[in-house]
Scaffold this motif. Structure first.
Motif, PDB file in Angstrom:
ATOM      1  N   ASP A 120      -7.187   0.101  -0.106  1.00  0.00           N
ATOM      2  CA  ASP A 120      -7.248   1.228  -0.705  1.00  0.00           C
ATOM      3  C   ASP A 120      -5.135   1.481  -1.172  1.00  0.00           C
ATOM      4  OD1 ASP A 120      -6.914   3.623  -1.797  1.00  0.00           O
ATOM      5  OD2 ASP A 120      -6.250   4.640   0.945  1.00  0.00           O
ATOM      6  N   ASP A 121      -5.185   0.736  -2.061  1.00  0.00           N
ATOM      7  CA  ASP A 121      -3.818  -0.114  -2.761  1.00  0.00           C
ATOM      8  C   ASP A 121      -3.269   1.293  -3.219  1.00  0.00           C
ATOM      9  OD1 ASP A 121      -4.155  -2.800  -2.192  1.00  0.00           O
ATOM     10  OD2 ASP A 121      -5.735  -2.206  -4.842  1.00  0.00           O
ATOM     11  N   ILE A 164      -9.395   6.334  -1.376  1.00  0.00           N
ATOM     12  CA  ILE A 164     -10.490   5.690  -1.982  1.00  0.00           C
ATOM     13  C   ILE A 164     -10.222   4.118  -1.838  1.00  0.00           C
ATOM     14  CG2 ILE A 164     -12.279   5.171  -3.556  1.00  0.00           C
ATOM     15  CD1 ILE A 164     -11.653   8.401  -4.468  1.00  0.00           C
ATOM     16  N   VAL A 165     -11.038   2.727  -1.627  1.00  0.00           N
ATOM     17  CA  VAL A 165     -11.012   1.382  -1.898  1.00  0.00           C
ATOM     18  C   VAL A 165     -11.141   0.866  -2.800  1.00  0.00           C
ATOM     19  CG1 VAL A 165     -11.190  -0.648  -1.102  1.00  0.00           C
ATOM     20  CG2 VAL A 165     -11.134   1.107   1.092  1.00  0.00           C
ATOM     21  N   ASP A 166     -10.494  -0.048  -3.813  1.00  0.00           N
ATOM     22  CA  ASP A 166     -11.238  -0.205  -4.850  1.00  0.00           C
ATOM     23  C   ASP A 166     -11.522   0.278  -5.479  1.00  0.00           C
ATOM     24  OD1 ASP A 166      -9.934  -2.661  -3.740  1.00  0.00           O
ATOM     25  OD2 ASP A 166     -12.050  -3.485  -2.758  1.00  0.00           O
ATOM     26  N   ASP A 167     -11.010   1.465  -6.007  1.00  0.00           N
ATOM     27  CA  ASP A 167     -11.546   2.783  -7.465  1.00  0.00           C
ATOM     28  C   ASP A 167     -10.825   2.813  -8.369  1.00  0.00           C
ATOM     29  OD1 ASP A 167      -9.156   3.073  -6.378  1.00  0.00           O
ATOM     30  OD2 ASP A 167      -8.835   4.996  -6.684  1.00  0.00           O
ATOM     31  N   ASP A 213      -4.963   6.831  -2.019  1.00  0.00           N
ATOM     32  CA  ASP A 213      -5.817   8.476  -2.563  1.00  0.00           C
ATOM     33  C   ASP A 213      -6.884   8.455  -1.546  1.00  0.00           C
ATOM     34  OD1 ASP A 213      -7.343   5.767  -3.011  1.00  0.00           O
ATOM     35  OD2 ASP A 213      -7.540   6.860  -5.399  1.00  0.00           O
ATOM     36  N   GLU A 226      -4.113  -0.128  -7.978  1.00  0.00           N
ATOM     37  CA  GLU A 226      -5.576  -0.325  -7.035  1.00  0.00           C
ATOM     38  C   GLU A 226      -5.626  -1.513  -7.906  1.00  0.00           C
ATOM     39  OE1 GLU A 226      -7.346  -0.246  -4.145  1.00  0.00           O
ATOM     40  OE2 GLU A 226      -6.763   1.899  -4.950  1.00  0.00           O
ATOM     41  N   ILE A 243       0.984  -1.024  -0.191  1.00  0.00           N
ATOM     42  CA  ILE A 243       0.073   0.354   0.221  1.00  0.00           C
ATOM     43  C   ILE A 243       1.263   1.305  -0.121  1.00  0.00           C
ATOM     44  CG2 ILE A 243      -1.765   1.154   0.861  1.00  0.00           C
ATOM     45  CD1 ILE A 243      -2.640  -1.261   2.672  1.00  0.00           C
TER      46      ILE A 243
END
Length: 114
Positions: free
Chosen positions: A86-87, A92-95, A90, A80, A74
Motif C-alpha cells: 500500500d504505497d 488499499i493495496v495496489d489500488d 490509503d 501507488e 510508504i
C-alpha cells in the motif's frame, strides 16, 4: 465560559485520558489548540508522543496517515504501484485501475484516487 476555554478543557481531558501529549494529533485533525493549552500539554506530558514521531523521515508520522512508519517509500504522498504494498498509505493495496503501455512501450500506471 468562552468556547476557547471549553476547548482547552476538552483538549486537557483528551490528553489525560490518553496519558500523552496529543497536540500533534489534534493538529493533524485541524483541531484548534490555544497556545495556553499547548503549553499545558507540554508541561504535563513532556515526552514525545510516539504516534507523532516520523520514524522513517518521510515527513509523515502515524498521526498524519503514515501506515508504515518504518518504510520511507510508504507514505500518503507516494504514487501507488503494483507491488503488493500500500504505497500511498490509503488502506488499499495496489489500488491502480489498470496498467497501460504508452507510445514508448514503457508501462504507465493509472492511479485510482479514492
Amino acid at each position: 465560559m468562552t468556547a476557547e476555554e471549553k476547548n482547552t478543557i476538552l483538549v486537557s481531558a483528551f490528553a489525560e485520558d490518553a496519558e500523552v501529549n496529543v497536540a500533534c494529533e489534534l493538529n493533524a485533525w485541524n483541531w484548534p489548540v490555544s497556545l495556553e493549552a499547548a503549553a499545558q500539554l507540554g508541561t504535563r506530558f513532556p515526552n514525545q508522543n510516539s504516534f507523532c514521531i516520523d520514524a522513517d523521515n518521510d515527513r509523515y508520522s502515524p498521526a498524519q496517515g503514515d501506515r508504515n512508519d518504518f518504510n520511507l517509500a510508504i507514505r500518503p504522498s507516494a504514487i501507488e504501484t503494483i507491488n503488493g504494498l500500500d504505497d500511498d498509505a490509503d488502506g488499499i493495496v495496489d489500488d491502480v485501475l489498470f496498467n497501460e503501455v504508452d507510445a514508448a512501450s514503457q508501462p504507465m500506471l493509472i492511479q485510482h484516487n479514492a
